[in-house]
Design an enzyme around this catalytic site. Structure first.
Site, PDB file in Angstrom:
ATOM      1  N   CYS A 154       1.471   4.204   4.098  1.00  0.00           N
ATOM      2  CA  CYS A 154       2.340   4.266   5.165  1.00  0.00           C
ATOM      3  C   CYS A 154       3.822   4.136   4.854  1.00  0.00           C
ATOM      4  O   CYS A 154       4.237   3.153   5.087  1.00  0.00           O
ATOM      5  CB  CYS A 154       1.888   3.391   6.183  1.00  0.00           C
ATOM      6  SG  CYS A 154       0.466   3.718   7.016  1.00  0.00           S
ATOM      7  N   CYS A 164       1.533  22.999   5.606  1.00  0.00           N
ATOM      8  CA  CYS A 164       1.517  21.573   5.371  1.00  0.00           C
ATOM      9  C   CYS A 164       2.878  20.999   4.372  1.00  0.00           C
ATOM     10  O   CYS A 164       3.179  19.860   4.212  1.00  0.00           O
ATOM     11  CB  CYS A 164       0.390  20.736   4.776  1.00  0.00           C
ATOM     12  SG  CYS A 164      -0.129  21.646   3.400  1.00  0.00           S
ATOM     13  N   CYS A 210       0.683  -1.088  -0.163  1.00  0.00           N
ATOM     14  CA  CYS A 210      -0.123  -0.030   0.196  1.00  0.00           C
ATOM     15  C   CYS A 210       0.875   1.280   0.250  1.00  0.00           C
ATOM     16  O   CYS A 210       2.101   1.319   0.686  1.00  0.00           O
ATOM     17  CB  CYS A 210      -0.972   0.084   1.185  1.00  0.00           C
ATOM     18  SG  CYS A 210      -1.841   1.539   1.783  1.00  0.00           S
ATOM     19  N   CYS A 237      -7.877  -0.962   7.444  1.00  0.00           N
ATOM     20  CA  CYS A 237      -6.619  -0.117   7.649  1.00  0.00           C
ATOM     21  C   CYS A 237      -6.377   0.424   9.172  1.00  0.00           C
ATOM     22  O   CYS A 237      -7.278   0.830   9.702  1.00  0.00           O
ATOM     23  CB  CYS A 237      -6.981   1.113   6.790  1.00  0.00           C
ATOM     24  SG  CYS A 237      -5.605   2.404   6.957  1.00  0.00           S
ATOM     25  N   GLU A 264     -11.247  32.630   2.054  1.00  0.00           N
ATOM     26  CA  GLU A 264     -11.212  31.350   1.461  1.00  0.00           C
ATOM     27  C   GLU A 264     -11.716  31.502  -0.051  1.00  0.00           C
ATOM     28  O   GLU A 264     -12.499  31.995  -0.312  1.00  0.00           O
ATOM     29  CB  GLU A 264     -11.935  30.393   2.285  1.00  0.00           C
ATOM     30  CG  GLU A 264     -12.369  28.808   1.544  1.00  0.00           C
ATOM     31  CD  GLU A 264     -11.177  28.126   1.319  1.00  0.00           C
ATOM     32  OE1 GLU A 264     -10.299  27.981   2.041  1.00  0.00           O
ATOM     33  OE2 GLU A 264     -11.470  27.326   0.136  1.00  0.00           O
TER      34      GLU A 264
END
Ligand code: SAH
Length: 460
Positions: A82, A410, A79, A161, A334
């Site tokens: 992770c 981020c 996957c 998950c 926004e």
């Protein structure tokens, strides 16, 4: 020596790249090896070579690093989700801290960056309140759901998950049984036929409310009452809907949501503030860490109740409403009109009267308000998407001379670029905190406090 595809090599992993891949050298030639960690001695097969570096696939761990851990998920390697599951959580946090520090120093040109705090999770599992599972068929024609294998669209069957809520498994099994019993076909990407594309599940961690939304390639769900029957008695079930997406693209959700049972939304709290979440709303996926992140932003904002605050890139007003509790007035900006509608509703539902919202690009709205109306700010908060802030916004922020700027980011590379610009003259970095919103993955959130006429910690 020149390496070529399929050559086997033995190497020590000495470093880790930004995407969590191990980096080592075989006879001086740099190789990136996914699923390895610093300190591993591994056998790897060369997959792709370039002039100065190449990519290799882990074949065998010959001597594990002391920081290597057994992944909890049996599909961790296949996957793509992770990237850091093989690394102890303590070292994952160190990796993220170093990544932020490295970017601030290398790209931002700052020296002696001191990261005040790395905010990790006590239990770095089952933290996601949202999951989107693709639906398809396996080789034997059975309907399956799970995850896309890294960088592909082939589905690895997995209904549990370990980043998601435990109840997801029960929900997914109920949906698969409904599909099988009623001959409801999964969507098939290449031909564009079939019906069910994705199963979206959202969960209010504080309220316990659950939402299930089936994304379909059609206008109706056959025998929908049978689906509802299977789902409605799951404790917490609040909303069952479907979403219409007939487009042949990779975007998961379409624009239209149709209710099947219960409400079309769920509610959740961050701190004291209640938010209404619909299938289409943006909402942070790790609510436990979001509360800590916003707590840090609030602390850095240093509010006394007298301040005018601008919250740029405000989404559904999550940070704005959090700050409004301690500020005189908050203005949010926004680009997505639906998010601003949610923000206004969220303000109203919580009885918050000192928050006002504007639709538009931050780099258009703030300069216009400043030039035409002379608006001011004591504190400016920005929380931009990965590409960071636009120059027009940064230069207006500098002209407005707020006492404090709180930058929530981020992506620490664009953060570093923007901080370099903001700190060229009157501002200095006062504090930096790193918050792990995505344990087991490589992404990390950073909060930075900039103060005017201060450059105590750093200089350029
Ligand atoms: N602060 C919010 C959302 C952060 S995500 C929260 O924590 O929930 C970044 C947001 O910026 C998204 O909602 C995105 O729609 C918005 N956005 C992207 N480009 C923008 C721009 N140029 N001007 C204003 N908002 C923008």
């Amino acid at each position: 020596m020149e390496f070529k595809k399929n050559d086997m090599v033995t190497l020590y992993i000495e470093d880790m790249g930004h995407d969590g891949e191990g980096i080592g050298k075989a006879e001086g030639y740099t190789l990136f090896v996914k699923d390895t960690v610093i300190g591993d001695k591994v056998e790897a097969k060369i997959m792709k070579t370039k002039k100065n570096y190449g990519y290799a696939r882990l074949m065998k761990v010959l001597e594990p690093s002391k920081d290597r851990v057994e992944p909890r998920c049996p599909d961790a390697r296949a996957c793509g989700g992770c990237q850091l599951q093989f690394l102890s959580y303590e070292k994952q946090l160190e990796f993220k801290k170093n990544k932020v520090k490295g970017n601030l120093e290398r790209i931002g040109g700052f020296e002696n960056i001191c990261i005040e705090q790395v905010i990790g999770m006590e239990t770095p599992w089952r933290y996601r309140n949202k999951a989107q599972f693709p639906v398809g068929k396996n080789k034997d024609g059975e309907i399956i759901t799970g995850f896309y294998a890294g960088r592909t669209h082939s589905i690895i069957p997995n209904t549990d998950c370990l980043l998601g809520a435990e109840v997801n498994q029960k929900i997914l099994e109920a949906v698969l049984t409904y599909m099988k019993e009623n001959q409801v076909e999964p969507y098939e990407e290449t031909s564009g036929t079939g019906l069910v594309r994705h199963i979206l599940i959202r969960c209010g961690f504080k309220t316990g409310e659950l939402m299930v939304c089936l994304v379909i390639n059609g206008d109706a769900l056959p025998k929908a009452d049978r689906l509802v029957d299977r789902l409605k008695d799951i404790p917490g079930m609040t909303s069952v809907t479907f979403n219409i997406n007939k487009k042949k693209n990779n975007v998961i959700l379409g624009d239209k949501v149709v209710g099947l049972w219960g409400q079309n939304y769920i509610s959740d709290f961050i701190g004291e503030v209640e938010y209404r979440i619909s299938p289409l709303s943006f909402y942070q996926v790790n609510p436990v860490q979001t509360e800590k992140l916003y707590g840090k932003a609030l602390e850095y904002a240093g509010l006394t109740g007298q301040e005018t605050v601008w919250d740029l890139y405000c989404g559904i007003g999550t940070i704005s409403l959090f700050l409004a509790q301690k500020a005189k007035q908050v203005y949010g900006v926004e680009i997505v009109p639906a998010a601003i509608e949610d923000a206004k509703q969220n303000a109203e539902r919580n009885g918050i009267k000192n928050a006002e919202f504007y639709v538009g690009k931050a780099e258009d709205v703030l300069p216009r308000k400043y030039e035409e109306e002379g608006v001011s700010a004591d504190v400016i908060v920005v929380d931009p998407p990965r590409k960071g802030c636009d120059e027009a916004l940064l230069s207006t922020m500098l002209k407005m001379k707020p006492k404090r700027i709180v930058y929530v980011s981020c992506d620490s590379a664009t953060l570093a670029r923007d901080l370099k610009r903001l700190c060229a003259e009157e501002y200095g970095i006062e504090k930096v905190a790193v918050c792990d919103m995505f344990p087991q993955g490589v992404h990390v959130e950073t909060v930075v406090l900039l103060c005017r006429h201060r450059s105590r910690l750093t200089r350029i």
